[in-house]
Scaffold this motif. Sequence first.
Motif, mmCIF file in Angstrom:
data_model
loop_
_atom_site.group_PDB
_atom_site.id
_atom_site.type_symbol
_atom_site.label_atom_id
_atom_site.label_comp_id
_atom_site.label_asym_id
_atom_site.label_seq_id
_atom_site.Cartn_x
_atom_site.Cartn_y
_atom_site.Cartn_z
ATOM 1 N N GLU A 199 0.834 -1.208 0.000
ATOM 2 C CA GLU A 199 0.000 0.000 0.000
ATOM 3 C C GLU A 199 0.868 1.257 0.000
ATOM 4 O O GLU A 199 0.574 2.234 -0.700
ATOM 5 N N ALA A 200 1.955 1.231 0.796
ATOM 6 C CA ALA A 200 2.838 2.394 0.897
ATOM 7 C C ALA A 200 3.589 2.646 -0.414
ATOM 8 O O ALA A 200 3.866 3.793 -0.771
ATOM 9 N N VAL A 201 3.918 1.570 -1.122
ATOM 10 C CA VAL A 201 4.583 1.720 -2.428
ATOM 11 C C VAL A 201 3.662 2.465 -3.398
ATOM 12 O O VAL A 201 4.086 3.381 -4.112
ATOM 13 N N ASP A 202 2.388 2.081 -3.422
ATOM 14 C CA ASP A 202 1.417 2.753 -4.297
ATOM 15 C C ASP A 202 1.267 4.224 -3.929
ATOM 16 O O ASP A 202 1.111 5.084 -4.798
ATOM 17 N N LYS A 203 1.331 4.507 -2.637
ATOM 18 C CA LYS A 203 1.126 5.882 -2.149
ATOM 19 C C LYS A 203 2.352 6.770 -2.357
ATOM 20 O O LYS A 203 2.241 7.913 -2.820
ATOM 21 N N HIS A 204 3.543 6.254 -2.023
ATOM 22 C CA HIS A 204 4.741 7.095 -1.975
ATOM 23 C C HIS A 204 5.647 6.992 -3.204
ATOM 24 O O HIS A 204 6.521 7.827 -3.388
ATOM 25 N N LYS A 205 5.485 5.919 -4.000
ATOM 26 C CA LYS A 205 6.328 5.707 -5.189
ATOM 27 C C LYS A 205 7.827 5.850 -4.867
ATOM 28 O O LYS A 205 8.520 6.700 -5.443
ATOM 29 N N PRO A 206 8.348 5.028 -3.953
ATOM 30 C CA PRO A 206 9.769 5.126 -3.597
ATOM 31 C C PRO A 206 10.676 4.646 -4.730
ATOM 32 O O PRO A 206 10.228 3.929 -5.636
ATOM 33 N N ASP A 207 11.929 5.039 -4.663
ATOM 34 C CA ASP A 207 12.931 4.542 -5.617
ATOM 35 C C ASP A 207 13.462 3.186 -5.175
ATOM 36 O O ASP A 207 13.757 2.320 -5.996
ATOM 37 N N VAL A 208 13.588 3.021 -3.844
ATOM 38 C CA VAL A 208 14.091 1.763 -3.276
ATOM 39 C C VAL A 208 13.253 1.390 -2.056
ATOM 40 O O VAL A 208 12.933 2.243 -1.219
ATOM 41 N N VAL A 209 12.907 0.113 -1.960
ATOM 42 C CA VAL A 209 12.263 -0.426 -0.763
ATOM 43 C C VAL A 209 13.301 -1.248 -0.008
ATOM 44 O O VAL A 209 13.947 -2.125 -0.596
ATOM 45 N N VAL A 210 13.482 -0.947 1.270
ATOM 46 C CA VAL A 210 14.340 -1.759 2.143
ATOM 47 C C VAL A 210 13.403 -2.608 2.987
ATOM 48 O O VAL A 210 12.611 -2.079 3.771
#
Length: 213
Positions: free
Chosen positions: A41-52
Amino acid sequence: MKRAKILLADDHRIVAEGLRGLLEPEFELVGIVEDGRAMLEAVDKHKPDVVVADVSMPLLNGIDAVRLLKKKNKNIAVVFLTMHLDVAYAASALEVGASGYVLKHSAPSELVTAIKSALKGRTYITPLLAGELIQYHKKKPQSEEGEIARLTSRQREVLQLLAEGHSVKEIAAILQISTRTVEFHKYSMMEALGLKSSAELVRFAVKHGIITE
């Protein structure tokens, strides 16, 4: 210069808060989440470059979360930060598309190095496992891979939630499906894997790293 956006997924809040101090001087930390579903859900919201991400997380483990993430967001890099020294986890991480695998007891600078490598499209594996990983791929038994490959992504999701002790009704609510569908997946898995009880399903989940003991 624009800083790269990082999303952190780790169910150990103390660890996550400690990493904040490590990452914020060089990157923009857009969020901290504590389970695999919240991560998606957070990926969809924030559109990060990298997920740790950690490997072991409730509701949806890191490996399966990244498998789902990569289906929708191939360009988002993932670096696993975990306590698991087992080379099988590192192999699974690479198979689902991770760009890095770093151990929690490694030097903090190693995580920063892995993130920077990921941003450049490179892969970073902790030196503690790199050589072992090559040998693992040479010796990996095909039969074990075949067992887990019999399950669909949805079945793996149901399996983890069952193994964590959630009821059929709770699983239906989490996955937004009917209880009948949950039961269907449960018995389909038991038939496909030749298992006869929920307890055997849990043991299978532990054996294959879907949950940890």
